[in-house]
Design a protein around this motif. Structure first.
Motif, PDB file in Angstrom:
ATOM      1  N   UNK A   1     -11.365 130.942 -18.040  1.00 34.37           N
ATOM      2  CA  UNK A   1     -10.689 130.932 -19.341  1.00 34.37           C
ATOM      3  C   UNK A   1     -10.975 129.630 -20.081  1.00 34.37           C
ATOM      4  N   UNK A   2     -10.954 128.524 -19.364  1.00 30.56           N
ATOM      5  CA  UNK A   2     -11.252 127.234 -19.992  1.00 30.56           C
ATOM      6  C   UNK A   2     -12.678 127.212 -20.538  1.00 30.56           C
ATOM      7  N   UNK A   3     -13.599 127.767 -19.788  1.00 38.04           N
ATOM      8  CA  UNK A   3     -14.985 127.870 -20.268  1.00 38.04           C
ATOM      9  C   UNK A   3     -15.021 128.707 -21.547  1.00 38.04           C
ATOM     10  N   UNK A   4     -14.244 129.774 -21.573  1.00 37.46           N
ATOM     11  CA  UNK A   4     -14.171 130.606 -22.779  1.00 37.46           C
ATOM     12  C   UNK A   4     -13.657 129.825 -23.978  1.00 37.46           C
ATOM     13  N   UNK A   5     -12.633 128.990 -23.750  1.00 40.51           N
ATOM     14  CA  UNK A   5     -12.121 128.175 -24.852  1.00 40.51           C
ATOM     15  C   UNK A   5     -13.174 127.177 -25.332  1.00 40.51           C
ATOM     16  N   UNK A   6     -13.942 126.634 -24.405  1.00 37.47           N
ATOM     17  CA  UNK A   6     -15.042 125.749 -24.805  1.00 37.47           C
ATOM     18  C   UNK A   6     -16.137 126.523 -25.543  1.00 37.47           C
ATOM     19  N   UNK A   7     -16.350 127.761 -25.152  1.00 39.69           N
ATOM     20  CA  UNK A   7     -17.351 128.595 -25.835  1.00 39.69           C
ATOM     21  C   UNK A   7     -17.003 128.800 -27.306  1.00 39.69           C
TER      22      UNK A   7
END
Length: 100
Positions: A32-38
């Motif tokens: 999810x954190x990677x998604x927010x960075x995306x």
């Protein structure tokens, strides 16, 4: 009146603060954190795409379908990662509660 460009730039600071805090706190599922960075990647892609649409086609990005769709792909990917990350965390929490 604040221009939309200025408002956009100002809005990045709270989001960057959110990312910084969530990264430090380590409370979000990693995916999810990677998604927010995306989402930042989406922004990074959308800005040049918007400029390109204006310079080459003399239209806003929303009116150049192939370019707009290509940019929106990154937002879709970010959203999918966020959902999958939280889904994974929910499934893990359910398994842990069953084990107890």
């Amino acid at each position: 009146m604040i221009s939309k460009e200025t408002l956009f730039i100002i809005s990045l600071f709270p989001y960057l603060g959110f990312l910084w805090l969530m990264t430090r706190a380590q409370i979000l599922p990693r995916l999810a954190l990677i998604g927010f960075y995306m989402t930042l990647l989406f922004v990074a892609v959308t800005i040049p795409a918007g400029i390109y649409a204006q310079v080459v086609y003399q239209k806003s990005l929303a009116n150049v379908d192939w370019l707009h769709g290509s940019a929106e792909f990154f937002l879709t990917l970010a959203n999918i990662l966020v959902v999958l990350g939280f889904r994974e965390a929910i499934m893990k929490a359910k398994e842990e509660s069953k084990a107890n």
